[in-house]
Design an enzyme around this catalytic site. Sequence first.
Site, PDB file in Angstrom:
ATOM      1  N   ASP A 251      -7.035   4.560  -4.437  1.00 28.81           N
ATOM      2  CA  ASP A 251      -7.699   4.416  -3.127  1.00 28.81           C
ATOM      3  C   ASP A 251      -8.307   5.795  -2.858  1.00 28.81           C
ATOM      4  O   ASP A 251      -8.507   6.568  -3.816  1.00 28.81           O
ATOM      5  CB  ASP A 251      -6.682   3.988  -2.054  1.00 28.81           C
ATOM      6  CG  ASP A 251      -7.350   3.592  -0.733  1.00 28.81           C
ATOM      7  OD1 ASP A 251      -7.919   2.501  -0.659  1.00 28.81           O
ATOM      8  OD2 ASP A 251      -7.336   4.392   0.228  1.00 28.81           O
TER       9      ASP A 251
ATOM     10  N   LYS B  16       0.872  -1.193   0.000  1.00 28.66           N
ATOM     11  CA  LYS B  16       0.000   0.000   0.000  1.00 28.66           C
ATOM     12  C   LYS B  16       0.897   1.226   0.000  1.00 28.66           C
ATOM     13  O   LYS B  16       2.049   1.156   0.443  1.00 28.66           O
ATOM     14  CB  LYS B  16      -0.879  -0.004   1.258  1.00 28.66           C
ATOM     15  CG  LYS B  16      -2.103   0.878   1.166  1.00 28.66           C
ATOM     16  CD  LYS B  16      -3.258   0.215   0.442  1.00 28.66           C
ATOM     17  CE  LYS B  16      -4.395   1.189   0.211  1.00 28.66           C
ATOM     18  NZ  LYS B  16      -5.592   0.524  -0.308  1.00 28.66           N
TER      19      LYS B  16
HETATM   20  P1  NDP Z   1     -13.079   8.011  -2.575  1.00 27.91           P
HETATM   21  O1  NDP Z   1     -11.963   8.981  -2.383  1.00 27.91           O
HETATM   22  O2  NDP Z   1     -13.659   7.837  -3.930  1.00 27.91           O
HETATM   23  O3  NDP Z   1     -14.280   8.346  -1.573  1.00 27.91           O
HETATM   24  C1  NDP Z   1     -14.085   8.368  -0.193  1.00 27.91           C
HETATM   25  C2  NDP Z   1     -15.380   8.796   0.448  1.00 27.91           C
HETATM   26  O4  NDP Z   1     -15.240   8.681   1.866  1.00 27.91           O
HETATM   27  C3  NDP Z   1     -15.725  10.248   0.166  1.00 27.91           C
HETATM   28  O5  NDP Z   1     -17.104  10.416   0.192  1.00 27.91           O
HETATM   29  C4  NDP Z   1     -15.063  10.959   1.363  1.00 27.91           C
HETATM   30  O6  NDP Z   1     -15.638  12.227   1.673  1.00 27.91           O
HETATM   31  C5  NDP Z   1     -15.350   9.978   2.466  1.00 27.91           C
HETATM   32  N1  NDP Z   1     -14.328  10.127   3.516  1.00 27.91           N
HETATM   33  C6  NDP Z   1     -12.988   9.987   3.376  1.00 27.91           C
HETATM   34  N2  NDP Z   1     -12.374  10.224   4.543  1.00 27.91           N
HETATM   35  C7  NDP Z   1     -13.355  10.526   5.418  1.00 27.91           C
HETATM   36  C8  NDP Z   1     -13.367  10.863   6.783  1.00 27.91           C
HETATM   37  N3  NDP Z   1     -12.238  10.932   7.492  1.00 27.91           N
HETATM   38  N4  NDP Z   1     -14.580  11.085   7.378  1.00 27.91           N
HETATM   39  C9  NDP Z   1     -15.727  11.000   6.667  1.00 27.91           C
HETATM   40  N5  NDP Z   1     -15.789  10.698   5.370  1.00 27.91           N
HETATM   41  C10 NDP Z   1     -14.612  10.456   4.759  1.00 27.91           C
HETATM   42  O7  NDP Z   1     -12.526   6.616  -1.984  1.00 27.91           O
HETATM   43  P2  NDP Z   1     -13.037   5.140  -2.273  1.00 27.91           P
HETATM   44  O8  NDP Z   1     -14.512   5.133  -2.424  1.00 27.91           O
HETATM   45  O9  NDP Z   1     -12.188   4.573  -3.324  1.00 27.91           O
HETATM   46  O10 NDP Z   1     -12.613   4.421  -0.910  1.00 27.91           O
HETATM   47  C11 NDP Z   1     -13.471   4.353   0.226  1.00 27.91           C
HETATM   48  C12 NDP Z   1     -12.992   3.264   1.150  1.00 27.91           C
HETATM   49  O11 NDP Z   1     -12.976   2.008   0.453  1.00 27.91           O
HETATM   50  C13 NDP Z   1     -11.575   3.436   1.689  1.00 27.91           C
HETATM   51  O12 NDP Z   1     -11.505   2.890   2.987  1.00 27.91           O
HETATM   52  C14 NDP Z   1     -10.744   2.587   0.742  1.00 27.91           C
HETATM   53  O13 NDP Z   1      -9.515   2.164   1.336  1.00 27.91           O
HETATM   54  C15 NDP Z   1     -11.684   1.421   0.531  1.00 27.91           C
HETATM   55  N6  NDP Z   1     -11.420   0.645  -0.667  1.00 27.91           N
HETATM   56  C16 NDP Z   1     -11.478   1.205  -1.916  1.00 27.91           C
HETATM   57  C17 NDP Z   1     -11.263   0.427  -3.027  1.00 27.91           C
HETATM   58  C18 NDP Z   1     -11.419   0.971  -4.395  1.00 27.91           C
HETATM   59  O14 NDP Z   1     -11.350   0.167  -5.351  1.00 27.91           O
HETATM   60  N7  NDP Z   1     -11.662   2.248  -4.583  1.00 27.91           N
HETATM   61  C19 NDP Z   1     -10.883  -0.992  -2.902  1.00 27.91           C
HETATM   62  C20 NDP Z   1     -10.941  -1.506  -1.568  1.00 27.91           C
HETATM   63  C21 NDP Z   1     -11.173  -0.701  -0.504  1.00 27.91           C
HETATM   64  P3  NDP Z   1     -14.820  13.569   1.353  1.00 27.91           P
HETATM   65  O15 NDP Z   1     -14.932  13.750  -0.125  1.00 27.91           O
HETATM   66  O16 NDP Z   1     -15.488  14.616   2.141  1.00 27.91           O
HETATM   67  O17 NDP Z   1     -13.394  13.328   1.806  1.00 27.91           O
END
Ligand code: NDP
Length: 452
Positions: free
Chosen positions: A172, A132
């Site tokens: 991510d 990672k």
């Molecule tokens: P994105 O950046 O596309 O979206 C993240 C979302 O989570 C946004 O809505 C963001 O809001 C919100 N968020 C992030 N940090 C916080 C926080 N501290 N408090 C509240 N809301 C928060 O990321 P992904 O959708 O790709 O990833 C989401 C999760 O899924 C992560 O944990 C990632 O590690 C996991 N994941 C993703 C994969 C992928 O293929 N994309 C694969 C496997 C796991 P804001 O815009 O306000 O920051």
Amino acid sequence: MLIKEIVNMLTEKIYDQVVNRNPGEVEFHQAIKEVLESIEPVLGRHPEFVEAKIVERIVEPERQLMFRVPWMDDNGGIHVNRGFRVQFNSAIGPYKGGLRFHPSVYLGIIKFLGFEQIFKNALTGLPMGGGKGGSDFNPKGKSDTEVMRFCQSFMSELFRHIGHNTDVPAGDIGVGGREIGYMFGQYRKLTNAFTGILTGKGRGWGGSLVRPEATGYGLIYLMDEMLKGMGTDFAGKIAAVSGSGNVAQYAVQKINQLGGKVVTLSDSNGFIHDPQGISGDRWDYVMTLKNVRRGRIKEYAQEFGCEFHECKRPWGVKCDLALPCATQNELDGDDAKTLIANGVLAVGEGANMPSTPEAIEAFLSNNILFAPAKAANAGGVATSGLEMSQNSLRLSWSFEETDAKLKNIMVNIYKSMSEIIETYDMPGNYVAGANIAGFMKVANAMLDQGLI
Ligand code: NDP
């Protein structure tokens, strides 16, 4: 002394060593603790793992890289961020795992994610090790040219440590198609080679169909299997989803396709509650809001006249299914109790480690169907693995073919966890099922390959 007690003393000793050796890295400690607790019964049955010190070796990354990332903003101002890549374990394949760009990133976050990735990747059945990376850079509020300059600087150092047979990063939080594009371009320029060194690439230049949808779809495919195991399915179920990024967006789309209704989405400013359901033009609106305009979820409430709850999380909303898809530790013990009191049937972790240990304990002890992140969000990396295969073959599979492969992988993950649960007599404990199934595969590979 009973074997159980001896093993427990061993895992506690290993945990203490990890804490002392990695001070202050609380998320990493949390991830280690969960896996150690789960694998105790395995160590009781497999003294060869204990003798070869597999656990002591597996908790220590093979390599940890930290580097300076200087970049220039649009006004000529100079900034310096820190870049990370933790190459955790390559016993079953090249390191594989995403890059996260978020101000909260530090070594402990990258290590927790890299450690989880080892077992998740093993669960997919594909030949991928765990790694990672990322940076404390915040892409929010930056122009495209600023993001490009940052990505180019980041890759100017990372390029020497990755390769299609060595380490293949992906996206991510904060790293989507735009960032992958800028980083891929810089890699290509520096090496004069067009190879599949990143996944999540654009469709026209080596990307796989279904990769954008994969994590969200995979989550729902796995939960569908689990629900079917209980004699039910998504039809007519109300779901609360957190986040509104890549994972949340496609989880919502698949739930809609299966006849469920999603009533919440969130971002770091709060959540929206739409009892009518986020589907059709409302889902289209979210896609444009988040992926094109890069706006805040609050605007959805203004557009469709529903409630916005500032700085709150959606777990107080009555639902059948809860799907945390935002970030780590976003659902705590109190949230879990509220969900249980409101009659939640199943919880599926789209994000990595979104539930605190107290929340997991509450779900398991109340017999709530609980799909842990390592299994539930493995569809993303699985489809990244499929992208790597297509790049190596220099072929491109159709949407239907790739989607069918993804679904098959998620069904197999469900089967592997179920078999482990039965072997170790831990009914309903998919946390242990996922940890043990992933651990066994990597531990056996490490044994076979000697002391390296
Ligand atoms: P994105 O950046 O596309 O979206 C993240 C979302 O989570 C946004 O809505 C963001 O809001 C919100 N968020 C992030 N940090 C916080 C926080 N501290 N408090 C509240 N809301 C928060 O990321 P992904 O959708 O790709 O990833 C989401 C999760 O899924 C992560 O944990 C990632 O590690 C996991 N994941 C993703 C994969 C992928 O293929 N994309 C694969 C496997 C796991 P804001 O815009 O306000 O920051």
